[in-house]
Design an enzyme around this catalytic site. Structure first.
Site, PDB file in Angstrom:
ATOM      1  N   ARG A  30       0.820  -1.227   0.000  1.00 41.86           N
ATOM      2  CA  ARG A  30       0.000   0.000   0.000  1.00 41.86           C
ATOM      3  C   ARG A  30       0.844   1.263   0.000  1.00 41.86           C
ATOM      4  NH1 ARG A  30      -1.602   2.706   4.080  1.00 41.86           N
ATOM      5  NH2 ARG A  30      -1.805   0.952   5.512  1.00 41.86           N
ATOM      6  N   ASP A  61      -3.784  16.760 -17.160  1.00 38.22           N
ATOM      7  CA  ASP A  61      -4.080  15.373 -17.468  1.00 38.22           C
ATOM      8  C   ASP A  61      -3.531  15.111 -18.867  1.00 38.22           C
ATOM      9  OD1 ASP A  61      -5.262  12.992 -18.385  1.00 38.22           O
ATOM     10  OD2 ASP A  61      -7.077  13.279 -17.184  1.00 38.22           O
ATOM     11  N   LYS A  88      -4.926   3.602 -20.337  1.00 37.59           N
ATOM     12  CA  LYS A  88      -5.030   3.933 -21.758  1.00 37.59           C
ATOM     13  C   LYS A  88      -3.709   3.650 -22.476  1.00 37.59           C
ATOM     14  CE  LYS A  88      -8.926   5.277 -20.074  1.00 37.59           C
ATOM     15  NZ  LYS A  88      -9.229   6.657 -19.710  1.00 37.59           N
ATOM     16  N   TYR A 111     -12.526  15.367 -18.684  1.00 32.13           N
ATOM     17  CA  TYR A 111     -12.895  13.952 -18.617  1.00 32.13           C
ATOM     18  C   TYR A 111     -14.083  13.796 -17.652  1.00 32.13           C
ATOM     19  CZ  TYR A 111     -12.702   9.055 -17.307  1.00 32.13           C
ATOM     20  OH  TYR A 111     -13.038   7.759 -17.040  1.00 32.13           O
TER      21      TYR A 111
HETATM   22  C1  LIG Z   1      -9.881   7.265 -18.676  1.00 29.25           C
HETATM   23  C2  LIG Z   1      -9.457   8.611 -18.299  1.00 29.25           C
HETATM   24  C3  LIG Z   1      -9.350   8.974 -16.949  1.00 29.25           C
HETATM   25  C4  LIG Z   1      -9.716   8.037 -15.814  1.00 29.25           C
HETATM   26  O1  LIG Z   1      -8.875   6.933 -15.775  1.00 29.25           O
HETATM   27  P1  LIG Z   1      -9.262   5.527 -15.084  1.00 29.25           P
HETATM   28  O2  LIG Z   1      -8.018   4.737 -15.256  1.00 29.25           O
HETATM   29  O3  LIG Z   1     -10.451   4.977 -15.824  1.00 29.25           O
HETATM   30  O4  LIG Z   1      -9.599   5.809 -13.663  1.00 29.25           O
HETATM   31  C5  LIG Z   1      -8.907  10.243 -16.663  1.00 29.25           C
HETATM   32  N1  LIG Z   1      -8.601  11.135 -17.640  1.00 29.25           N
HETATM   33  C6  LIG Z   1      -8.710  10.816 -18.934  1.00 29.25           C
HETATM   34  C7  LIG Z   1      -8.362  11.847 -19.963  1.00 29.25           C
HETATM   35  C8  LIG Z   1      -9.134   9.556 -19.316  1.00 29.25           C
HETATM   36  O5  LIG Z   1      -9.246   9.258 -20.605  1.00 29.25           O
END
Ligand SMILES: *Cc1c(COP(=O)(O)O)cnc(C)c1O
Length: 382
Positions: free
Chosen positions: A48, A174, A199, A102
């Site tokens: 953790r 992000d 992603k 997002y």
């Molecule tokens: C998918 C996504 C998230 C969230 O990510 P998770 O791994 O599903 O929690 C945040 N920002 C963007 C731009 C995303 O495409």
């Protein structure tokens, strides 16, 4: 010697000497490790606390990729986003955020932040003079995305970073859509870069993970908050992410090219009324995108003549893309955001940010580009 990103993907973060000579970092499926001279809670070695050998290898590789000081991985992209915001902001603080975020981030801001005593405002437009009017003494951070979902808007990212510097704000971006291959926020003055590693970084649609990359002092604070909140990444998921990342450059460069070819194909097709792709000269931020990015990414969105009916017919007729949420994997995916990721928004709010009912988002995979073009061509013909 400073290496290129492609080389760092393979070699950065590797334990020296290699563990038992193993060419890849093995999975350390051990919850805790023997105490070794630490002086406090955060020094204990425990899954953790995100300090097992699998975590440490990932942290080093991720920081190296974006030429940043440090990094920390988490259980999901949303864990990275929420843990970061709750580290940087406390009760009484104010956040400035880009609109059209997002979905999960948008909902956290609009539904959850108030409960922590934190306020926010959405940035209006691209003009630092507008931001100047919204910034307050209690504003602590500014939050943007490198390319927005699903309309691929690109705000003036350089201006955001320098605005943050001149107002003493923590700049947070992000960077999921661009990936470190196409954009490295630290090089542009950002304090923290966030990723949904679900992603592109992992790239194989088989884990959920997140990361925060950036200034060492802030990463340390984020890590301490994470240790308390508990959204740590399991060693097996660490291993899969580490493995997936090694092919990041070959995947993303191919996806950049394939998306560009598809963007041009859609742009020239009479059945397509609009294409959103920052690599096309018709994109409103094309010039800016050329300056910011090494590639324009694998995401695009289109609108068809004939509205929702034409859009749903097209999605049914296309045979290669899967109709599924998420993005950044090896397989091409399509969604209609008005019916999925943005269904919770009011229709007029959707219109404001360009998410029409007939908008189709495409996450380009690594299939042969010609096969995708041929498939989309037959689907548009019907
Ligand atoms: C998918 C996504 C998230 C969230 O990510 P998770 O791994 O599903 O929690 C945040 N920002 C963007 C731009 C995303 O495409």
């Amino acid at each position: 010697m400073a290496h290129q990103l492609e080389t760092k993907l393979i070699h950065a973060g590797e334990p020296q000497p290699r563990i038992e000579g193993a060419v890849t970092v093995p999975i350390f499926q051990s919850a805790m490790f023997e105490t070794a001279g630490g002086t406090g809670y955060h020094d204990l070695r425990y899954i953790r606390l995100n300090n097992t050998p699998n975590h440490r290898a990932l942290h080093e590789k991720l920081a190296a990729l974006e030429n940043a000081e440090d990094a920390v991985v988490m259980a999901s992209g949303m864990a990275a986003i929420t843990t970061t915001l709750l580290t940087v902001l406390s009760a009484g603080d104010h956040l400035l955020a880009q609109d059209c975020l997002y979905g999960g981030t948008h909902d956290f801001l609009t539904q959850d932040l108030r409960g922590f005593g934190i306020t926010f405002d959405f940035l209006e437009g691209d003009d630092p003079n507008d931001w100047q009017r919204q910034v307050r003494p209690e504003t602590k951070a500014i939050y943007v995305e490198s390319m927005t979902n699903p309309t691929l808007q690109v705000t003036d990212l350089a201006a955001v970073a320098s605005f943050a510097k001149s107002h003493g704000l923590v700049s947070i971006i992000d960077n999921t859509f661009a990936s470190p291959v196409n954009y490295r926020p630290s090089e542009w003055g950002y304090d923290l870069s966030l990723h949904s590693c679900t992603k592109y970084l992992n790239g194989h649609s088989d884990i959920v993970a997140g990361a925060v990359i950036g200034r060492a002092d802030l990463i340390q604070n984020v890590t301490h908050k994470l240790n308390h909140l508990g959204g740590s990444l399991d060693p097996h998921a660490c291993f899969l992410l580490y493995r997936g990342m090694k092919t990041l450059a070959v995947r993303v460069k191919y996806q950049n090219e394939s998306a560009m070819t598809l963007g041009k194909f859609f742009d020239a097709h009479p059945a397509v009324s609009k294409v959103n792709y920052p690599g096309l000269p018709t994109h409103p931020a094309y010039q800016r995108s050329c300056e910011l990015f090494d590639g324009f990414g694998g995401m695009l969105s289109i609108e068809l003549e004939g509205g929702v009916e034409a859009a749903t017919r097209f999605m049914q007729k296309a045979t290669l893309p899967l109709i599924a949420p998420s993005l950044g994997g090896v397989e091409t995916l399509m969604t209609r955001p008005a019916a999925t990721s943005h269904a919770g928004m009011l229709p007029e709010d959707r219109q404001k940010v360009g998410v029409t009912d007939s908008l189709i988002r495409v996450s380009v995979g690594i299939e042969a580009t010609e096969d995708l073009v041929a498939d989309f061509d037959q689907a548009l013909a019907s």
